[in-house]
Enzyme design. Structure first.
Site, PDB file in Angstrom:
ATOM      1  N   HIS A 149      97.179 118.815  66.266  1.00 54.67           N
ATOM      2  CA  HIS A 149      96.651 119.890  65.493  1.00 54.67           C
ATOM      3  C   HIS A 149      95.626 120.329  66.171  1.00 54.67           C
ATOM      4  O   HIS A 149      94.400 119.545  66.430  1.00 54.67           O
ATOM      5  CB  HIS A 149      96.414 119.435  64.122  1.00 54.67           C
ATOM      6  CG  HIS A 149      96.579 120.684  63.078  1.00 54.67           C
ATOM      7  ND1 HIS A 149      95.321 121.474  62.834  1.00 54.67           N
ATOM      8  CD2 HIS A 149      97.534 121.361  62.322  1.00 54.67           C
ATOM      9  CE1 HIS A 149      95.519 122.176  62.099  1.00 54.67           C
ATOM     10  NE2 HIS A 149      96.860 122.105  61.619  1.00 54.67           N
TER      11      HIS A 149
ATOM     12  N   GLN B 272      99.388 113.667  58.477  1.00 52.17           N
ATOM     13  CA  GLN B 272     100.585 113.557  58.315  1.00 52.17           C
ATOM     14  C   GLN B 272     101.303 112.287  58.195  1.00 52.17           C
ATOM     15  O   GLN B 272     102.333 112.082  57.890  1.00 52.17           O
ATOM     16  CB  GLN B 272     101.294 114.188  59.678  1.00 52.17           C
ATOM     17  CG  GLN B 272     100.854 115.706  59.526  1.00 52.17           C
ATOM     18  CD  GLN B 272     101.699 116.619  58.863  1.00 52.17           C
ATOM     19  OE1 GLN B 272     102.698 116.313  58.164  1.00 52.17           O
ATOM     20  NE2 GLN B 272     101.235 117.928  58.519  1.00 52.17           N
TER      21      GLN B 272
ATOM     22  N   LYS C   5      98.229 117.877  51.068  1.00 56.83           N
ATOM     23  CA  LYS C   5      99.530 117.224  51.809  1.00 56.83           C
ATOM     24  C   LYS C   5     100.119 115.993  51.079  1.00 56.83           C
ATOM     25  O   LYS C   5     101.306 115.368  51.322  1.00 56.83           O
ATOM     26  CB  LYS C   5      99.090 116.914  53.287  1.00 56.83           C
ATOM     27  CG  LYS C   5      98.441 117.939  54.098  1.00 56.83           C
ATOM     28  CD  LYS C   5      99.295 118.393  55.224  1.00 56.83           C
ATOM     29  CE  LYS C   5      98.277 119.364  56.076  1.00 56.83           C
ATOM     30  NZ  LYS C   5      98.923 120.410  56.681  1.00 56.83           N
TER      31      LYS C   5
ATOM     32  N   ASP D 167      93.537 111.061  63.156  1.00 58.21           N
ATOM     33  CA  ASP D 167      94.031 112.290  61.990  1.00 58.21           C
ATOM     34  C   ASP D 167      95.195 111.694  61.323  1.00 58.21           C
ATOM     35  O   ASP D 167      96.333 111.808  62.076  1.00 58.21           O
ATOM     36  CB  ASP D 167      94.262 113.466  63.042  1.00 58.21           C
ATOM     37  CG  ASP D 167      94.776 114.609  62.055  1.00 58.21           C
ATOM     38  OD1 ASP D 167      95.063 114.256  60.997  1.00 58.21           O
ATOM     39  OD2 ASP D 167      94.962 115.793  62.665  1.00 58.21           O
TER      40      ASP D 167
ATOM     41  N   CYS E 145      99.797 125.358  64.300  1.00 57.98           N
ATOM     42  CA  CYS E 145      98.568 125.389  64.604  1.00 57.98           C
ATOM     43  C   CYS E 145      98.327 123.986  65.647  1.00 57.98           C
ATOM     44  O   CYS E 145      97.567 123.214  65.478  1.00 57.98           O
ATOM     45  CB  CYS E 145      97.646 124.674  63.479  1.00 57.98           C
ATOM     46  SG  CYS E 145      97.336 125.924  62.151  1.00 57.98           S
TER      47      CYS E 145
END
Ligand code: PMP
Length: 428
Positions: free
Chosen positions: A141, A220, A243, A217, A383
């Protein structure tokens, strides 16, 4: 309707109708998830019953607010296998990543000694300059690319990246780009485009071998699979409340305790200090050191409630269920003429973020067509332009699952998508 791990009745928004009175089929949880009543209630209770300045007042409301704020930190920490003082509140993953990137440039600019390295780690592990390398990947991202690009531009360090294979997985043959010059490796746990789960163990091992730090990261991954940052062995990680069934405006930075203690602050102001004189300031221990100013307290409490909600359902259960829905979706999409999956076509080692290109139809048209059927998907570059460049497309459509989606919704999405090329008269 099939049973979902997160009961649909918990989510008020899922009962609403959309275009022409159609039921909402929400397949955009990768962009932002919906929130259960419990999370909404926790935020509201804070606003209507307990609102007071955190860690500043001597009155009951301030005490209740402070306790709830710290309890939420414990809840979020327990959810991802960390200690509470390893969780720093941020406005989201984006801010959490920027926090570390800017703190690193403060060290690089000579401010590493602004915090006493009281217990061990030399702050200069965070210093980067000419000759040093930051490694990221093409699957990221933008939030996990640009802060590192800018850190390199500010300091003279070089940005390198791991490349991807045809399925969009990190190509392990490019791991040798992590070498003795590397100071930090920043990579995604799960791509928000391909849904591929990264080979965390191999990347962490490659980084450790050369003494580089790791930044995961986890935006997700945390909402969809069990995650334990200690077990994964990463140094830093970021994830967002919105999220994982929590509110917007809140997220977290995870940092290994001894690293956070050695990291200087990047924002300055109230609540992050020990002593201030006109000449000099000494800084508080983490996490307070990184929480300057008034934080989104009710939102933090909502994120804590979301962590408890997910824990009570069980992340194993959610992962198994979403894998089954993903398998079902992929089995149909891979057979559909004119559809190209941008990511692994099998369900193993991936999550339910499924991006695809429709031959001859622009993603925005696909999105609008699905919207006319009541189906919410994401369209555009999500993104993540570099991974789209890898797949040779500018943009895509993405369906992404949450623990409240049903088998029937997946089937309805598949049936609707099957009509899209006929509708736009581009059938073979
Ligand atoms: N990383 C990934 C993989 C993401 O999917 C997102 C959100 N789309 C972000 C970072 C940024 O998260 P936020 O906007 O919540 O800061």
């Amino acid at each position: 309707m099939s049973a979902t791990p997160a009961p649909r009745g918990d989510f008020p928004i899922l009962a609403r109708t959309v275009r022409r009175g159609l039921p909402l089929v929400y397949l955009d949880s990768g962009a932002t998830s919906q929130r259960p009543q419990r999370v909404l209630d926790a935020v509201r209770a804070m606003d209507t019953q307990h609102n007071g300045a955190v860690k500043r007042g001597a009155h009951l409301l301030a005490e209740e607010a402070s306790e709830a704020y710290e309890r939420a930190r414990e809840q979020v920490a327990a959810f991802i296998g960390a200690a509470p003082d390893e969780i720093v509140w941020a406005s989201g993953s984006t801010q959490a990543i920027n926090l570390v990137a800017y703190a690193m440039s403060n060290v690089s600019a000579g401010r590493g000694d602004s915090v006493e390295s009281r217990r061990g780690v030399d702050p200069h592990v965070f210093s980067v300059g000419p000759g040093d390398v930051i490694v990221t990947t093409r699957a990221e991202h933008h939030a996990n690319i640009i802060p590192w690009q800018e850190l390199c531009l500010r300091t003279g360090a070089t940005l390198r990246w791991l490349d991807l294979d045809a399925e969009g997985r990190i190509d392990l043959s490019t791991l040798d780009r992590i070498d003795e010059h590397t100071k930090l490796v920043a990579f995604t746990h799960v791509s928000n485009v391909s849904g591929a789960i990264s080979p965390v163990a191999q990347i962490v091992e490659a980084a450790r071998k050369v003494g580089a730090l790791t930044f995961l990261d986890a935006c997700q991954s945390v909402p969809h699979i069990p995650v334990d940052f200690h077990e994964l062995g990463v140094d830093f990680a970021a994830f967002s409340g919105h999220k994982m069934l929590g509110p917007t405006g809140i997220g977290a930075l995870y940092g290994r305790a001894e690293l956070l203690r050695a990291l200087p602050p990047y924002q300055f102001g109230g609540s992050m200090i020990e002593v201030v004189t006109m000449e000099k300031t000494t800084y508080a221990d983490p996490p307070a050191r990184f929480e300057a100013g008034t934080m989104p307290v009710a939102q933090a409490i909502g994120m804590g409630e979301a962590a408890v909600y997910l824990t009570e359902i069980g992340m194993d259960k959610i992962a198994r269920y979403e894998a089954e829905l993903t398998r079902r979706m992929l089995a149909s999409l891979t057979k559909m003429p004119g559809i190209r999956i941008l990511g692994p076509e099998g369900e193993s080692n991936r999550t339910g973020a499924v991006a695809f290109a429709v031959d001859g139809v622009h993603p925005h048209d696909v999105g609008q067509f699905l919207d006319s059927k009541g189906i919410a998907v994401r369209v555009g570059h999500h993104c993540a332009q570099p991974i789209h460049q890898h797949f040779g497309v500018f943009a895509s459509t993405r369906a992404s699952l949450g623990p409240y989606n049903t088998v029937e919704e997946v089937d309805y999405f598949v049936e609707s998508l099957a009509e899209v090329r006929r509708y736009f008269r581009v059938e073979d």
